[in-house]
Design a protein around this motif. Structure first.
Motif, mmCIF file in Angstrom:
data_model
loop_
_atom_site.group_PDB
_atom_site.id
_atom_site.type_symbol
_atom_site.label_atom_id
_atom_site.label_comp_id
_atom_site.label_asym_id
_atom_site.label_seq_id
_atom_site.Cartn_x
_atom_site.Cartn_y
_atom_site.Cartn_z
ATOM 1 N N LYS A 88 0.777 -1.245 0.000
ATOM 2 C CA LYS A 88 0.000 0.000 0.000
ATOM 3 C C LYS A 88 0.805 1.290 0.000
ATOM 4 O O LYS A 88 0.254 2.365 0.266
ATOM 5 N N SER A 128 -10.014 2.150 -2.239
ATOM 6 C CA SER A 128 -9.514 3.423 -1.723
ATOM 7 C C SER A 128 -10.128 4.579 -2.484
ATOM 8 O O SER A 128 -10.464 4.461 -3.676
ATOM 9 N N TYR A 153 0.132 1.491 -7.339
ATOM 10 C CA TYR A 153 -0.712 1.142 -6.194
ATOM 11 C C TYR A 153 -2.176 1.484 -6.488
ATOM 12 O O TYR A 153 -3.078 0.646 -6.369
ATOM 13 N N ASN A 183 -9.092 8.337 4.540
ATOM 14 C CA ASN A 183 -7.787 8.186 5.215
ATOM 15 C C ASN A 183 -7.961 7.608 6.628
ATOM 16 O O ASN A 183 -8.266 8.356 7.556
ATOM 17 N N ASN A 203 3.073 7.819 5.662
ATOM 18 C CA ASN A 203 1.757 8.410 5.917
ATOM 19 C C ASN A 203 1.839 9.435 7.052
ATOM 20 O O ASN A 203 2.725 9.395 7.891
ATOM 21 N N LEU A 204 0.873 10.323 7.037
ATOM 22 C CA LEU A 204 0.920 11.491 7.929
ATOM 23 C C LEU A 204 0.926 11.134 9.418
ATOM 24 O O LEU A 204 1.787 11.600 10.166
ATOM 25 N N SER A 220 7.407 17.198 8.146
ATOM 26 C CA SER A 220 7.336 18.069 6.970
ATOM 27 C C SER A 220 5.886 18.127 6.494
ATOM 28 O O SER A 220 5.269 17.088 6.267
ATOM 29 N N PHE A 222 3.718 18.847 3.477
ATOM 30 C CA PHE A 222 3.999 18.914 2.044
ATOM 31 C C PHE A 222 3.115 19.941 1.341
ATOM 32 O O PHE A 222 2.077 19.596 0.787
ATOM 33 N N CYS A 233 -3.115 20.396 2.121
ATOM 34 C CA CYS A 233 -4.088 19.472 1.504
ATOM 35 C C CYS A 233 -5.213 19.124 2.478
ATOM 36 O O CYS A 233 -5.025 19.150 3.693
ATOM 37 N N ARG A 235 -8.035 16.173 3.600
ATOM 38 C CA ARG A 235 -8.384 14.751 3.566
ATOM 39 C C ARG A 235 -9.568 14.501 4.496
ATOM 40 O O ARG A 235 -9.893 15.325 5.345
ATOM 41 N N ARG A 299 4.416 17.275 -2.284
ATOM 42 C CA ARG A 299 4.834 15.900 -2.590
ATOM 43 C C ARG A 299 4.233 15.526 -3.945
ATOM 44 O O ARG A 299 3.012 15.626 -4.117
ATOM 45 N N ASP A 302 0.404 14.123 -4.950
ATOM 46 C CA ASP A 302 -0.631 14.325 -3.932
ATOM 47 C C ASP A 302 -1.888 14.942 -4.538
ATOM 48 O O ASP A 302 -1.825 15.779 -5.439
HETATM 49 C C1 UD1 Z 1 -2.368 7.718 0.117
HETATM 50 C C2 UD1 Z 1 -3.248 7.253 -0.998
HETATM 51 C C3 UD1 Z 1 -4.289 6.325 -0.475
HETATM 52 C C4 UD1 Z 1 -3.633 5.183 0.214
HETATM 53 C C5 UD1 Z 1 -2.786 5.703 1.341
HETATM 54 C C6 UD1 Z 1 -2.110 4.515 1.976
HETATM 55 C C7 UD1 Z 1 -3.662 8.749 -2.844
HETATM 56 C C8 UD1 Z 1 -4.376 9.936 -3.295
HETATM 57 N N1 UD1 Z 1 -3.902 8.398 -1.598
HETATM 58 O O1 UD1 Z 1 -3.140 8.577 0.908
HETATM 59 O O2 UD1 Z 1 -5.038 5.806 -1.517
HETATM 60 O O3 UD1 Z 1 -4.592 4.299 0.694
HETATM 61 O O4 UD1 Z 1 -1.832 6.637 0.825
HETATM 62 O O5 UD1 Z 1 -0.769 4.584 2.056
HETATM 63 O O6 UD1 Z 1 -2.924 8.112 -3.545
HETATM 64 N N2 UD1 Z 1 1.643 14.545 4.516
HETATM 65 C C9 UD1 Z 1 2.528 15.494 4.996
HETATM 66 N N3 UD1 Z 1 3.675 15.068 5.592
HETATM 67 C C10 UD1 Z 1 4.003 13.754 5.731
HETATM 68 C C11 UD1 Z 1 3.083 12.776 5.232
HETATM 69 C C12 UD1 Z 1 1.926 13.225 4.625
HETATM 70 O O7 UD1 Z 1 2.287 16.694 4.889
HETATM 71 O O8 UD1 Z 1 5.075 13.438 6.253
HETATM 72 C C13 UD1 Z 1 0.386 14.993 3.890
HETATM 73 C C14 UD1 Z 1 0.243 14.548 2.454
HETATM 74 O O9 UD1 Z 1 0.822 15.500 1.589
HETATM 75 C C15 UD1 Z 1 -1.259 14.459 2.316
HETATM 76 C C16 UD1 Z 1 -1.746 14.093 3.724
HETATM 77 O O10 UD1 Z 1 -0.677 14.417 4.592
HETATM 78 O O11 UD1 Z 1 -1.771 15.700 1.975
HETATM 79 C C17 UD1 Z 1 -2.083 12.635 3.880
HETATM 80 O O12 UD1 Z 1 -0.976 11.857 3.391
HETATM 81 P P1 UD1 Z 1 -0.903 10.278 3.598
HETATM 82 O O13 UD1 Z 1 -1.128 9.931 5.010
HETATM 83 O O14 UD1 Z 1 0.376 9.826 2.960
HETATM 84 O O15 UD1 Z 1 -2.134 9.719 2.799
HETATM 85 P P2 UD1 Z 1 -2.636 10.016 1.302
HETATM 86 O O16 UD1 Z 1 -1.524 10.441 0.445
HETATM 87 O O17 UD1 Z 1 -3.828 10.892 1.404
#
Ligand code: UD1
Length: 345
Positions: A88, A128, A153, A183, A203-204, A220, A222, A233, A235, A299, A302
């Motif tokens: 994933k 998803s 993915y 999410n 992931n965040l 960070s 993004f 962004c 979610r 990123r 995104d």
């Molecule tokens: C992504 C996938 C989703 C998948 C999930 C699982 C897309 C659109 N979404 O979700 O389908 O099920 O991953 O891995 O492809 N962020 C930061 N800093 C960080 C990490 C994330 O700012 O260190 C931000 C990202 O830019 C985003 C938000 O947090 O805006 C959520 O990110 P994340 O948790 O990675 O999930 P998605 O990208 O939404």
């Protein structure tokens, strides 16, 4: 009447383990298959501590049809499957597309292939919101167009939905519920199970909680130049236990012939869009712990903003995500603290 057995593929993983708990609590027997590629056996202990029941466990890879066949031969009372077993990580999928197509698609095809032979009546599939890409409007309903996937993915989720549709339309003797998650975040309130990513989290929330506890220096963010009120962004962050509960209802629909159609699709989200910066503020408010963070560039890949219209699930499944985000953030923090106390991280 005793409830049947459900096969939970990927059941030691994040969403799988929470779903196993809810299934057992609802009276189902559970057998988990997992190759432990992105999880570990500790979650079996967690499930047992929460429910008082140790789920049956088979350590094997679902791409191995012989191993799967042996499992169905051993557990002849399996009537439903929830398929979580999949890779994933969006970024990794761009680097290793074959790994993603092989894992995610072969797993699904093996299961669909074996279901009729072993009398399995239904399969719930973890899809998803990524299938909607950058949606034309929010909140997103199930009728929104499917956009070209931006990663292997995401493509595996789209192709999987198509495979299920084609197989059901060919007259396969089972039903399917496709659940499109937004999410998923947080952990079981007991902090006995939760999300445990390998290596540096992508992931965040795991990155955020690891920063809060001092494993990472700084989170960070993004991008703050998106077309959103605060520039970060947006979610739809859904509590993982709320999400898990929807699976129990989906299983019941298929097995008790309540489903309106052989394939049903539901968005699983809260209906509330929250920005990355708002989520950090919620965590800080709920826990009293500061999260050092800085704004960095966007990123690649995104989505700017996406949140669910969950009314179809609310009305048809009688399910609603109800946990307030601050409670969810507290549960994520409690889980991170548990990992520290247990000497895991
Ligand atoms: C992504 C996938 C989703 C998948 C999930 C699982 C897309 C659109 N979404 O979700 O389908 O099920 O991953 O891995 O492809 N962020 C930061 N800093 C960080 C990490 C994330 O700012 O260190 C931000 C990202 O830019 C985003 C938000 O947090 O805006 C959520 O990110 P994340 O948790 O990675 O999930 P998605 O990208 O939404």
């Amino acid at each position: 009447m005793a409830k049947p057995r459900i096969l939970v593929t990927g059941g030691t993983g994040y969403i799988g383990s929470h779903t196993a708990v809810e299934l057992i609590s609802a009276g189902y027997k559970v057998v988990i298959i997992d190759n432990l590629s992105n999880s570990n056996r500790d979650s079996l202990d967690g499930i047992e501590k929460i429910t008082g029941v140790k789920p049956d466990f088979v350590e094997a890879d679902c791409t191995d049809i012989n191993a799967l066949t042996a499992l169905f031969e051993k557990y002849t009372d399996i009537k439903g499957i929830i398929n979580f077993a999949a890779s994933k990580a969006v970024g990794e999928s761009i680097e290793k597309p074959i790994l993603y197509y092989r894992n995610n698609l072969n797993t699904l095809m093996n299961l669909l292939d074996l279901m009729p032979r072993f009398g399995v009546k239904g399969i719930v599939f973890s899809s998803s919101c990524t299938v909607y890409g950058e949606p034309d409007q929010n909140p997103v309903t199930e009728a929104a167009p499917i956009k070209k996937a931006t990663s292997p993915y995401g493509n595996t989720k789209q192709i999987s939905e198509e495979i299920i549709t084609d197989v059901i339309n060919s007259g396969a003797p089972f039903k399917s519920v496709i659940l499109r998650y937004f999410n998923p975040v947080g952990a079981h309130p007991s902090a006995l199970i939760g999300e445990l990513p390998n290596g540096v989290p992508q992931n965040l929330i795991p990155y955020l909680t690891q920063t809060a506890i001092g494993i990472r220096k700084e989170l960070s963010v993004f991008g703050n130049d998106y077309d959103t009120p605060d520039g970060s962004c947006i979610r739809d962050f859904i509590n993982v236990v709320d999400l898990a509960k929807a699976h129990v209802i989906a299983v019941e629909r298929m097995l008790e012939d309540k489903a309106e159609a052989p394939i049903e699709i539901f968005n699983l989200g809260t209906g509330i869009g929250l920005s990355v910066l708002e989520l950090i503020a919620s965590f800080e408010r709920a826990t009293g712990v500061k999260v050092p963070h800085k704004i960095v560039g966007r990123r690649p890949g995104d989505i700017e903003k996406v949140w669910a219209d969950p009314r179809h699930a609310n009305e048809v499944l009688g399910w609603k995500a109800t946990t307030p985000i601050d409670d969810t953030m507290r549960s994520a923090w409690k889980w991170q603290q548990h990992l520290r106390e247990a000497g895991i991280m």
